[in-house]
Design a protein around this motif. Structure first.
Motif, short mmCIF file in Angstrom:
data_model
loop_
_atom_site.label_atom_id
_atom_site.label_comp_id
_atom_site.label_asym_id
_atom_site.label_seq_id
_atom_site.Cartn_x
_atom_site.Cartn_y
_atom_site.Cartn_z
N LEU A 18 0.76 -1.20 -0.12
CA LEU A 18 0.06 -0.05 -0.01
C LEU A 18 0.99 1.23 0.09
O LEU A 18 1.38 1.51 0.91
N ASP A 19 0.77 2.00 -1.01
CA ASP A 19 1.60 3.17 -1.12
C ASP A 19 0.93 4.27 -0.68
O ASP A 19 -0.32 4.70 -0.98
N VAL A 20 1.53 4.97 0.38
CA VAL A 20 0.79 6.02 0.96
C VAL A 20 0.36 7.28 0.08
O VAL A 20 -0.77 8.03 0.09
N GLN A 21 1.03 7.45 -0.61
CA GLN A 21 0.79 8.74 -1.69
C GLN A 21 -0.27 8.26 -2.81
O GLN A 21 -1.19 8.94 -3.04
N GLU A 22 -0.27 6.99 -3.16
CA GLU A 22 -1.37 6.55 -3.78
C GLU A 22 -2.68 6.52 -3.11
O GLU A 22 -3.81 6.90 -3.61
N LEU A 23 -2.62 6.09 -1.93
CA LEU A 23 -3.75 6.29 -0.92
C LEU A 23 -4.34 7.54 -0.92
O LEU A 23 -5.61 7.67 -1.24
N ARG A 24 -3.33 8.49 -0.83
CA ARG A 24 -4.03 9.88 -0.53
C ARG A 24 -4.70 10.41 -1.89
O ARG A 24 -5.75 11.16 -1.93
N ALA A 62 -6.14 -1.47 5.91
CA ALA A 62 -4.90 -1.97 4.91
C ALA A 62 -3.84 -1.03 5.52
O ALA A 62 -2.75 -1.59 5.50
N ALA A 63 -3.99 0.19 5.62
CA ALA A 63 -2.67 0.99 5.83
C ALA A 63 -2.39 0.78 7.42
O ALA A 63 -1.22 1.05 7.65
N SER A 64 -3.40 0.54 8.26
CA SER A 64 -3.04 0.44 9.88
C SER A 64 -2.49 -0.91 10.03
O SER A 64 -1.81 -0.84 11.08
N SER A 65 -3.03 -1.92 9.46
CA SER A 65 -2.96 -3.28 10.05
C SER A 65 -3.60 -3.47 11.14
O SER A 65 -3.29 -4.27 12.11
N SER A 66 -4.79 -2.69 11.51
CA SER A 66 -5.32 -2.63 12.96
C SER A 66 -6.48 -3.35 12.78
O SER A 66 -7.24 -3.44 11.88
N ALA A 67 -6.55 -4.31 13.75
CA ALA A 67 -7.71 -5.13 14.10
C ALA A 67 -9.21 -4.31 14.19
O ALA A 67 -10.06 -4.62 13.76
N GLU A 68 -8.70 -3.22 14.97
CA GLU A 68 -9.96 -2.30 15.09
C GLU A 68 -10.63 -1.78 13.79
O GLU A 68 -11.63 -1.78 13.24
N ASP A 69 -9.65 -1.24 12.95
CA ASP A 69 -10.13 -1.00 11.58
C ASP A 69 -10.69 -1.94 10.62
O ASP A 69 -11.33 -1.88 10.00
N ALA A 70 -10.38 -3.17 11.01
CA ALA A 70 -10.83 -4.33 9.90
C ALA A 70 -11.94 -4.65 10.62
O ALA A 70 -12.91 -4.70 9.81
N SER A 71 -12.33 -4.60 11.76
CA SER A 71 -13.54 -4.81 12.24
C SER A 71 -14.59 -3.88 11.99
O SER A 71 -15.95 -3.86 11.91
N ASN A 72 -14.16 -2.66 12.00
CA ASN A 72 -15.12 -1.52 11.44
C ASN A 72 -15.59 -1.53 9.98
O ASN A 72 -16.67 -1.60 9.77
N ALA A 73 -14.87 -2.43 9.19
CA ALA A 73 -15.05 -2.73 7.84
C ALA A 73 -16.17 -3.70 8.09
O ALA A 73 -17.08 -3.68 7.13
#
Length: 143
Positions: A18-24, A62-73
């Motif tokens: 995941l490229d941060v510039q691409e993401l932005r 995907a950007a954070s690899s956070s379980a919380e962010d994944a559960s939000n999805a």
């Protein structure tokens, strides 16, 4: 957005970074792509907004690899299925059987089964590859 969803599946499989510039750059385009209720009166406007929120949450995960962010999805995907089930059957919000009708609706059942499959894959410690993700990936929709 479809291309970005494809990119996220590649990131999840470890086939791409995941490229941060691409993401932005993609996030800046979302404001133009996501419909506004003020501009559209289609019954699909809410579903499009919900799908965009799911994609934003998946991108955050995907950007954070956070379980919380994944559960939000996952939560947002379930909320989208809930809304679509209600709208597709014109369910009344005051119906005492509303929750059961939503839970047993085919759209919600599909989402519940998909999320159970995701959890089973993760609990098994399965390596995330394109092959293993194919078992949990929703079928491609025509563009």
């Amino acid at each position: 957005m479809h291309q970005w969803a494809e990119r996220l599946w590649s990131v999840a499989a470890g086939d791409a970074a995941l490229d941060v510039q691409e993401l932005r750059a993609v996030q800046e385009q979302w404001d133009e792509l996501v419909p506004d209720h003020d501009d559209f009166d289609s019954p699909f406007t809410s579903a499009a907004l919900d799908a965009a929120v799911v994609l934003v949450c998946a991108t955050d995960a995907a950007a954070s690899s956070s379980a919380e962010d994944a559960s939000n999805a996952g939560y947002q995907a379930m909320a989208r299925s809930d809304l679509l089930a209600q709208e597709s059957q014109n369910m009344h919000p005051q119906d005492p059987g509303l929750e059961e009708k939503i839970r047993t609706h085919p759209l919600m059942q599909t989402e519940l089964h998909r999320q159970a499959d995701v959890l089973a894959l993760l609990e098994a410690g399965t390596e995330l590859t394109a092959t293993s993700l194919a078992s949990i990936r929703p079928p491609a929709k025509p563009v």
